[in-house]
Design an enzyme around this catalytic site. Structure first.
Site, PDB file in Angstrom:
ATOM      1  N   LYS A  99      12.079-100.509   2.233  1.00  0.00           N
ATOM      2  CA  LYS A  99      10.785-100.616   1.400  1.00  0.00           C
ATOM      3  C   LYS A  99      10.770-100.047   0.005  1.00  0.00           C
ATOM      4  CE  LYS A  99       6.501-102.701   1.736  1.00  0.00           C
ATOM      5  NZ  LYS A  99       6.420-103.799   2.767  1.00  0.00           N
TER       6      LYS A  99
HETATM    7  N1  GLU Z   1       6.409-107.415   2.266  1.00  0.00           N
HETATM    8  C1  GLU Z   1       6.361-108.024   3.357  1.00  0.00           C
HETATM    9  C2  GLU Z   1       6.040-107.275   4.841  1.00  0.00           C
HETATM   10  O1  GLU Z   1       5.339-106.045   4.689  1.00  0.00           O
HETATM   11  C3  GLU Z   1       7.480-108.945   3.607  1.00  0.00           C
HETATM   12  C4  GLU Z   1       8.743-108.331   3.833  1.00  0.00           C
HETATM   13  C5  GLU Z   1       9.962-109.352   3.623  1.00  0.00           C
HETATM   14  O2  GLU Z   1       9.959-110.657   3.737  1.00  0.00           O
HETATM   15  O3  GLU Z   1      11.055-108.780   3.565  1.00  0.00           O
HETATM   16  O4  GLU Z   1       6.344-107.756   5.744  1.00  0.00           O
END
Ligand code: GLU
Length: 416
Positions: free
Chosen positions: A104
């Site tokens: 993240k």
């Molecule tokens: N931000 C989204 C999540 O928390 C997508 C993450 C992604 O597609 O890598 O799942």
């Protein structure tokens, strides 16, 4: 009440570990962050002043493949929030069986105060600062709160300029014209609808006419609201950060989307038989399905007993604390946990990654039907394990992932 998001996420792993009797060393290993980078992101603002924002990129685990996870722009971004959300990504990709890890990133910034030029400069400088952490075989970024396909285009362009070639696979959630996947924007919402339809079928509930309350009107909340309307559900209330709107007759979502596009706040909408509602009151509104699709720790020890619904479908990551989980379980509320409920997003991100690698792009039917198969199969696996172990869907889902991660860890062994 301030709840540390990382502590809250680790608590969920502890509970799952107890269920499967995970070795304490493995548990410790699974809760730790692999690596974290804190960066300064200086930006010359439109008025000539210099502002320095703080940014982060965190790899929770690359045990089962490259890191995978979004980039969040919000005034509340902290290192612990990033660590928590990266950990959830590992458990999410592992639960779906995707060959990916969890990561993240984010910048502490209020995007509502930035011009497009400032936002682009911030994104490009942030990408440059974290460039050694990301890449198609290292860590693949994606949109999250207050970032979108345009943000991903700037990230992909900055990365590609540095490498001297176009590298679409460094991010997912890109515009379709530059290697994005059809269906990716709507994917979290589409996946939630598939899961809700499936669950209702199993419980012998009729989705048509079901009453729904949604916290959040962003990429997840607004899409799921639109799709639920198409399924003839009645959206009683929906909100954003500043508050929301309620109508006992059901809200007209298309009109509210237009209202938002004109730059208005939901709470100021003055429709027939509609009233403003606070986020607190919204969460205790009686309904069939409650969808928290905003931020972490919204349902917690102090308000969980007021929640009055049959099903909670977690559109946000970690909207419910472990203490709240216990209360909801006692009340007989079924909670479809985040790492399953909103996993349509990362599932189609994975499809985008594959399409980019093969330079061959799928049709929407294929994207949605392959996502549906993965999500429903995963739901069935979680549901079976939860029955077998007499545990909640959340604990079962986290336990399945913990088992898989433990096995991968055992097979790979520790270096050196
Ligand atoms: N931000 C989204 C999540 O928390 C997508 C993450 C992604 O597609 O890598 O799942």
């Amino acid at each position: 009440m301030i709840i540390n998001p990382y502590e809250s996420a680790k608590k969920k792993i502890d509970i799952a570990a107890e269920l499967i009797d995970l070795h304490p060393n493995t548990l410790e290993y699974l809760k730790k962050t692999e690596r974290a980078l804190i960066v300064s992101v200086p930006v010359v603002m439109d008025d000539g002043s210099l502002e320095i924002f703080e940014g982060f990129r965190v790899h929770h685990s690359t045990l089962r493949g490259p890191g995978k996870g979004g980039v969040r722009y919000s005034p509340f971004v902290t290192l612990d929030e990033m660590k928590a959300l990266a950990l959830l990504m590992t458990f999410k990709t592992t639960l779906l069986g995707l060959p990916l890890g969890g990561s993240k990133g984010g910048v502490r910034v209020d995007t509502k105060k930035l011009s497009v030029r400032e936002l682009e400069t911030l994104t490009r400088r942030y990408t440059m600062e974290i460039i050694n952490m990301i890449g198609p075989d290292k860590d693949v970024a994606a949109p999250d709160m207050y970032t979108d396909s345009h943000t991903m285009a700037w990230m992909m362009d900055t990365y590609s300029m540095q490498k001297g070639r176009t590298v679409p696979g460094v991010v997912t959630g890109k515009p379709i014209e530059i290697g994005g996947s059809i269906g990716r924007v709507e994917a979290p919402g589409t996946g939630m609808i598939y899961l809700l339809q499936h669950l209702c079928q199993k419980l012998d509930y009729n989705l048509k006419n079901m009453s729904v309350v949604i916290q959040g009107f962003g990429k997840v909340g607004s899409v799921v609201a639109k799709q639920l309307c198409k399924n003839s559900c009645k959206i009683l209330a929906i909100s954003e950060e500043e508050g929301g709107i309620y109508s006992p007759d059901g809200l007209d979502i298309e009109t509210l989307i237009e209202w938002k596009q004109q730059g208005n706040l939901l709470k100021d909408y003055n429709g027939k038989n509609t009233n403003p509602i606070t986020n607190d009151d919204l969460l205790s509104t009686k309904c069939d399905v409650l969808i928290p699709a905003a931020i972490e720790n919204q349902i917690y020890s102090k308000n969980a007993d007021k929640v009055d619904c049959k099903i909670i479908l977690e559109g946000a990551n970690s909207p419910t604390t472990s203490q709240a989980d216990k209360i909801l379980e006692e009340k007989g509320i079924i909670v479809v946990p985040d790492i399953l409920a909103n996993s349509g997003g990362v599932c189609v991100s994975y499809f985008e990654y594959i399409q980019d690698m093969h330079s061959y792009f799928w049709k929407l039917d294929r994207v949605n039907s392959e996502m549906k198969t993965i999500l429903i199969d995963t739901f069935e696996e979680v549901s079976k394990f939860s029955k077998k172990t007499n545990s909640s869907l959340r604990t079962a889902a986290y336990a399945i992932s913990a088992n898989r991660l433990a096995k991968a860890h055992e097979l790979r062994g520790l270096f050196p």
